[in-house]
Design an enzyme around this catalytic site. Structure first.
Site, PDB file in Angstrom:
ATOM      1  N   SER A   1      -4.284   3.714   0.490  1.00 54.34           N
ATOM      2  CA  SER A   1      -5.100   3.357   1.664  1.00 54.34           C
ATOM      3  C   SER A   1      -5.594   4.584   2.431  1.00 54.34           C
ATOM      4  O   SER A   1      -5.039   5.686   2.356  1.00 54.34           O
ATOM      5  CB  SER A   1      -3.977   2.738   2.847  1.00 54.34           C
ATOM      6  OG  SER A   1      -4.719   2.645   3.994  1.00 54.34           O
TER       7      SER A   1
ATOM      8  N   TYR B   1       3.789   2.412   7.770  1.00 52.52           N
ATOM      9  CA  TYR B   1       3.058   1.892   6.596  1.00 52.52           C
ATOM     10  C   TYR B   1       2.398   2.993   5.989  1.00 52.52           C
ATOM     11  O   TYR B   1       2.377   3.275   4.632  1.00 52.52           O
ATOM     12  CB  TYR B   1       2.069   0.796   7.267  1.00 52.52           C
ATOM     13  CG  TYR B   1       1.009   0.467   5.908  1.00 52.52           C
ATOM     14  CD1 TYR B   1       1.471  -0.141   5.041  1.00 52.52           C
ATOM     15  CD2 TYR B   1      -0.435   0.896   6.191  1.00 52.52           C
ATOM     16  CE1 TYR B   1       0.402  -0.585   3.886  1.00 52.52           C
ATOM     17  CE2 TYR B   1      -1.134   0.545   5.259  1.00 52.52           C
ATOM     18  CZ  TYR B   1      -0.960  -0.140   4.187  1.00 52.52           C
ATOM     19  OH  TYR B   1      -2.048  -0.526   3.194  1.00 52.52           O
TER      20      TYR B   1
ATOM     21  N   LYS C   1       2.838   4.893   2.237  1.00 52.99           N
ATOM     22  CA  LYS C   1       1.827   4.929   0.944  1.00 52.99           C
ATOM     23  C   LYS C   1       1.614   6.357   0.330  1.00 52.99           C
ATOM     24  O   LYS C   1       1.465   6.560  -0.566  1.00 52.99           O
ATOM     25  CB  LYS C   1       0.461   4.376   1.494  1.00 52.99           C
ATOM     26  CG  LYS C   1       0.388   2.999   1.782  1.00 52.99           C
ATOM     27  CD  LYS C   1       0.542   2.189   0.350  1.00 52.99           C
ATOM     28  CE  LYS C   1       0.357   0.777   0.573  1.00 52.99           C
ATOM     29  NZ  LYS C   1       0.557  -0.057  -0.776  1.00 52.99           N
TER      30      LYS C   1
HETATM   31  P1  NAD Z   1      -1.194  -9.154   0.056  1.00 60.03           P
HETATM   32  O1  NAD Z   1      -0.119  -9.236   1.024  1.00 60.03           O
HETATM   33  O2  NAD Z   1      -2.138 -10.310   0.138  1.00 60.03           O
HETATM   34  O3  NAD Z   1      -0.444  -8.936  -1.450  1.00 60.03           O
HETATM   35  C1  NAD Z   1       0.563  -8.333  -1.805  1.00 60.03           C
HETATM   36  C2  NAD Z   1       1.257  -9.178  -2.611  1.00 60.03           C
HETATM   37  O4  NAD Z   1       2.454  -8.634  -3.235  1.00 60.03           O
HETATM   38  C3  NAD Z   1       1.576 -10.756  -2.124  1.00 60.03           C
HETATM   39  O5  NAD Z   1       1.139 -11.511  -2.975  1.00 60.03           O
HETATM   40  C4  NAD Z   1       3.274 -10.578  -2.038  1.00 60.03           C
HETATM   41  O6  NAD Z   1       3.607 -11.775  -2.018  1.00 60.03           O
HETATM   42  C5  NAD Z   1       3.452  -9.468  -3.173  1.00 60.03           C
HETATM   43  N1  NAD Z   1       4.945  -8.895  -2.801  1.00 60.03           N
HETATM   44  C6  NAD Z   1       5.171  -8.243  -1.497  1.00 60.03           C
HETATM   45  N2  NAD Z   1       6.216  -7.673  -1.672  1.00 60.03           N
HETATM   46  C7  NAD Z   1       6.571  -7.969  -3.047  1.00 60.03           C
HETATM   47  C8  NAD Z   1       7.843  -7.286  -3.781  1.00 60.03           C
HETATM   48  N3  NAD Z   1       8.710  -6.812  -3.040  1.00 60.03           N
HETATM   49  N4  NAD Z   1       7.952  -8.080  -5.036  1.00 60.03           N
HETATM   50  C9  NAD Z   1       6.923  -8.529  -5.646  1.00 60.03           C
HETATM   51  N5  NAD Z   1       5.871  -8.998  -5.053  1.00 60.03           N
HETATM   52  C10 NAD Z   1       5.878  -8.695  -3.791  1.00 60.03           C
HETATM   53  O7  NAD Z   1      -2.055  -7.879   0.375  1.00 60.03           O
HETATM   54  P2  NAD Z   1      -3.369  -7.261  -0.169  1.00 60.03           P
HETATM   55  O8  NAD Z   1      -4.353  -7.179   1.105  1.00 60.03           O
HETATM   56  O9  NAD Z   1      -3.899  -7.741  -1.327  1.00 60.03           O
HETATM   57  O10 NAD Z   1      -2.843  -5.838  -0.524  1.00 60.03           O
HETATM   58  C11 NAD Z   1      -2.404  -5.339  -1.726  1.00 60.03           C
HETATM   59  C12 NAD Z   1      -1.955  -3.988  -1.659  1.00 60.03           C
HETATM   60  O11 NAD Z   1      -3.126  -3.203  -1.175  1.00 60.03           O
HETATM   61  C13 NAD Z   1      -0.892  -3.637  -0.826  1.00 60.03           C
HETATM   62  O12 NAD Z   1      -0.031  -2.771  -1.402  1.00 60.03           O
HETATM   63  C14 NAD Z   1      -1.552  -3.067   0.550  1.00 60.03           C
HETATM   64  O13 NAD Z   1      -0.616  -2.207   0.991  1.00 60.03           O
HETATM   65  C15 NAD Z   1      -2.764  -2.406  -0.202  1.00 60.03           C
HETATM   66  N6  NAD Z   1      -3.883  -2.059   0.858  1.00 60.03           N
HETATM   67  C16 NAD Z   1      -4.340  -3.251   1.215  1.00 60.03           C
HETATM   68  C17 NAD Z   1      -5.428  -3.218   2.529  1.00 60.03           C
HETATM   69  C18 NAD Z   1      -6.006  -4.143   2.958  1.00 60.03           C
HETATM   70  O14 NAD Z   1      -6.411  -4.264   4.151  1.00 60.03           O
HETATM   71  N7  NAD Z   1      -5.713  -5.655   2.520  1.00 60.03           N
HETATM   72  C19 NAD Z   1      -5.773  -1.819   2.708  1.00 60.03           C
HETATM   73  C20 NAD Z   1      -5.244  -0.706   1.935  1.00 60.03           C
HETATM   74  C21 NAD Z   1      -4.323  -0.903   1.126  1.00 60.03           C
HETATM   75  C1  UD1 Z   2      -6.155  -1.606  10.070  1.00 59.91           C
HETATM   76  C2  UD1 Z   2      -4.829  -0.850   9.957  1.00 59.91           C
HETATM   77  C3  UD1 Z   2      -4.843   0.378   8.639  1.00 59.91           C
HETATM   78  C4  UD1 Z   2      -4.943  -0.574   7.511  1.00 59.91           C
HETATM   79  C5  UD1 Z   2      -6.340  -1.498   7.739  1.00 59.91           C
HETATM   80  C6  UD1 Z   2      -6.333  -2.489   6.256  1.00 59.91           C
HETATM   81  C7  UD1 Z   2      -3.872  -0.513  12.202  1.00 59.91           C
HETATM   82  C8  UD1 Z   2      -3.770   0.320  13.482  1.00 59.91           C
HETATM   83  N1  UD1 Z   2      -4.427  -0.024  11.241  1.00 59.91           N
HETATM   84  O1  UD1 Z   2      -6.996  -0.655   9.974  1.00 59.91           O
HETATM   85  O2  UD1 Z   2      -3.893   1.057   8.765  1.00 59.91           O
HETATM   86  O3  UD1 Z   2      -5.083   0.267   6.404  1.00 59.91           O
HETATM   87  O4  UD1 Z   2      -6.087  -2.212   8.632  1.00 59.91           O
HETATM   88  O5  UD1 Z   2      -7.660  -2.955   6.478  1.00 59.91           O
HETATM   89  O6  UD1 Z   2      -3.662  -1.574  12.383  1.00 59.91           O
HETATM   90  N2  UD1 Z   2     -10.435  -4.931  16.006  1.00 59.91           N
HETATM   91  C9  UD1 Z   2     -10.940  -5.623  17.143  1.00 59.91           C
HETATM   92  N3  UD1 Z   2     -10.366  -6.997  17.439  1.00 59.91           N
HETATM   93  C10 UD1 Z   2      -9.574  -7.535  16.725  1.00 59.91           C
HETATM   94  C11 UD1 Z   2      -9.056  -6.833  15.415  1.00 59.91           C
HETATM   95  C12 UD1 Z   2      -9.637  -5.574  15.237  1.00 59.91           C
HETATM   96  O7  UD1 Z   2     -11.548  -5.294  18.054  1.00 59.91           O
HETATM   97  O8  UD1 Z   2      -9.006  -8.429  16.731  1.00 59.91           O
HETATM   98  C13 UD1 Z   2     -11.313  -3.704  15.984  1.00 59.91           C
HETATM   99  C14 UD1 Z   2     -10.429  -2.582  15.469  1.00 59.91           C
HETATM  100  O9  UD1 Z   2      -9.986  -1.949  16.629  1.00 59.91           O
HETATM  101  C15 UD1 Z   2     -10.946  -1.511  14.830  1.00 59.91           C
HETATM  102  C16 UD1 Z   2     -11.716  -2.628  13.845  1.00 59.91           C
HETATM  103  O10 UD1 Z   2     -11.853  -3.834  14.487  1.00 59.91           O
HETATM  104  O11 UD1 Z   2     -12.038  -0.747  15.655  1.00 59.91           O
HETATM  105  C17 UD1 Z   2     -11.043  -2.702  12.429  1.00 59.91           C
HETATM  106  O12 UD1 Z   2      -9.918  -3.290  12.624  1.00 59.91           O
HETATM  107  P1  UD1 Z   2      -8.971  -3.876  11.325  1.00 59.91           P
HETATM  108  O13 UD1 Z   2      -9.378  -4.782  10.678  1.00 59.91           O
HETATM  109  O14 UD1 Z   2      -7.704  -3.861  12.159  1.00 59.91           O
HETATM  110  O15 UD1 Z   2      -9.010  -2.677  10.706  1.00 59.91           O
HETATM  111  P2  UD1 Z   2      -8.214  -0.940  10.812  1.00 59.91           P
HETATM  112  O16 UD1 Z   2      -8.205  -0.631  12.115  1.00 59.91           O
HETATM  113  O17 UD1 Z   2      -9.054   0.061  10.305  1.00 59.91           O
END
Ligand code: NAD
Ligand code: UD1
Length: 338
Positions: free
Chosen positions: A124, A148, A152
């Site tokens: 991330s 978190y 990572k």
């Molecule tokens: P998500 O929660 O939709 O997907 C994660 C999946 O992993 C889920 O299906 C969950 O059931 C499964 N899981 C969790 N713990 C597990 C375990 N111990 N064993 C087996 N399965 C398990 O999340 P996502 O948004 O698809 O994110 C996927 C990955 O990307 C995560 O590692 C997350 O940290 C990373 N990531 C997500 C974002 C985001 O904003 N969505 C941003 C940066 C990184």
């Molecule tokens: C958040 C996480 C970040 C993670 C990312 C995944 C925090 C502090 N950071 O980031 O670690 O990797 O999600 O996508 O939680 N906002 C509003 N109203 C809302 C929600 C969000 O104004 O109800 C604003 C936030 O202040 C920010 C922007 O929208 O400026 C994006 O927010 P969000 O989607 O939560 O993502 P990040 O803050 O980038």
């Protein structure tokens, strides 16, 4: 290639399965359904040739991992399985380290036992922390401000040391910016279990009438309109970055981080305006104080991914909001409505 996808029933994993299969890869899913439902794979099968081996189990369970490795014999693993709620990570640090760091370690041990040498990891942009300069490139100092983010970065460190210890191991560390949007079919998308933490799913729930208004967290940031700016990336573009990473991993060794973003950033107000265009109605908002831990702005320098993974985002902001709205309006209760 045969690609094991941990967390494949999740938001990003499900989109990645479709892109992998479209490029001729064989896929297998390991998911414990802690943040997903089996209906996801039913829909992914219906949208594809349907050939998905799947296991319900925990990525920290060595016996389960051995069973999966033996049955599927993966040539590469994409490791999505993990926990991602920043606020919760501060309340439950041991749980987060156990799943995100312990899960990665258990998986690497199982890969070693099975002779699988390539891993693509869901990292991330949050590993960078407070920007020293923007856009972030991969050399930007890493200083995560949450448990978190630390989890990572620790997993990245372990993968880097693993790849350094052997000449033929590959770890591709994909640092995602802000994934949003949904598949063009509107059959799969993001389905938060509780109140959404993130901006886009929250706006989508306001638009569909599940929530009354969006709180805008802070309007006094040092940005053009005072609200936070982020580099939003369409989930299908992100999924394709994983396919590109699988191809890259076939021909490369060692560990390498890549920013996966568009290189463009949008403010909260930009996102609200774009969503209003997509859904054709106003999104009520209320001004609220800054959210603790938020930074003003972030943006990716994604040039390394372009040069080395031969990947770049192709979906624009309107694609992101239109696909989110299509998914949300057709599935107002997410997968629960199925
Ligand atoms: P998500 O929660 O939709 O997907 C994660 C999946 O992993 C889920 O299906 C969950 O059931 C499964 N899981 C969790 N713990 C597990 C375990 N111990 N064993 C087996 N399965 C398990 O999340 P996502 O948004 O698809 O994110 C996927 C990955 O990307 C995560 O590692 C997350 O940290 C990373 N990531 C997500 C974002 C985001 O904003 N969505 C941003 C940066 C990184
Ligand atoms: C958040 C996480 C970040 C993670 C990312 C995944 C925090 C502090 N950071 O980031 O670690 O990797 O999600 O996508 O939680 N906002 C509003 N109203 C809302 C929600 C969000 O104004 O109800 C604003 C936030 O202040 C920010 C922007 O929208 O400026 C994006 O927010 P969000 O989607 O939560 O993502 P990040 O803050 O980038």
């Amino acid at each position: 290639m045969r690609v094991l996808v941990t967390g494949g029933a999740g938001y990003i994993g499900s989109h990645t399965l479709l892109e992998l299969m479209a490029q001729g890869h064989e896929v297998c899913v390991l998911d414990n359904y802690s943040n997903a439902v089996p209906e996801v794979l039913t829909r992914v099968r219906a949208l594809s040739n349907g050939a998905i081996m799947d296991f319900a189990g925990d990525v920290r369970d060595p016996a389960m991992l051995d069973q999966v490795m033996q049955a599927f014999q993966p040539e590469a693993v994409i490791h999505f399985a993990g926990l991602k709620a920043v606020g919760e990570s501060t309340e439950k640090p041991l749980y987060y380290y156990d799943v995100n760091v312990g899960g990665t370690l258990a998986l690497l041990h199982a890969m070693e036992r099975a002779g699988c040498k390539r891993l693509i990891f869901s990292s991330s942009a949050t590993v960078y922390g407070e920007p020293v300069y923007l856009p972030y490139d991969e050399a930007h100092p890493t200083n995560p401000t949450s448990v978190y983010g630390q989890s990572k970065l620790m997993a990245e460190r372990i993968l880097t040391d693993w790849a350094a210890a052997f000449p033929d191991r590959t770890a591709v560390l994909l640092r995602y910016f802000n994934p949003v949007g949904a598949h063009a079919s509107a059959q799969i998308g993001e389905d938060p279990k509780d109140i959404p933490n993130n901006l886009m799913p929250f706006i989508a729930q306001v638009a569909v009438g599940k929530r009354d208004f969006l709180q805008i967290f802070g309007d006094d940031y040092d940005t053009p309109d005072g609200t936070g700016q982020r580099d939003y990336i369409h989930v299908v573009d992100l999924a394709r970055a994983h396919v590109a990473a699988v191809t890259y991993a076939e021909g490369a060794t060692g560990a390498r981080p890549f920013n996966i973003g568009t290189g463009q950033s949008y403010s909260v107000r930009d996102m609200v305006a774009a969503f209003e265009r997509a859904c054709g109605k106003p999104i009520p908002t209320k001004q609220a104080p800054r959210r603790a831990g938020d930074i003003a702005a972030m943006q990716a320098d994604a040039s390394r991914a372009a040069a080395e993974l031969n990947w770049a985002a192709s979906h624009d902001l309107d694609d992101m909001t239109a696909s989110t709205w299509a998914w949300q309006s057709k599935n107002p209760d997410g997968y629960k409505g199925a």
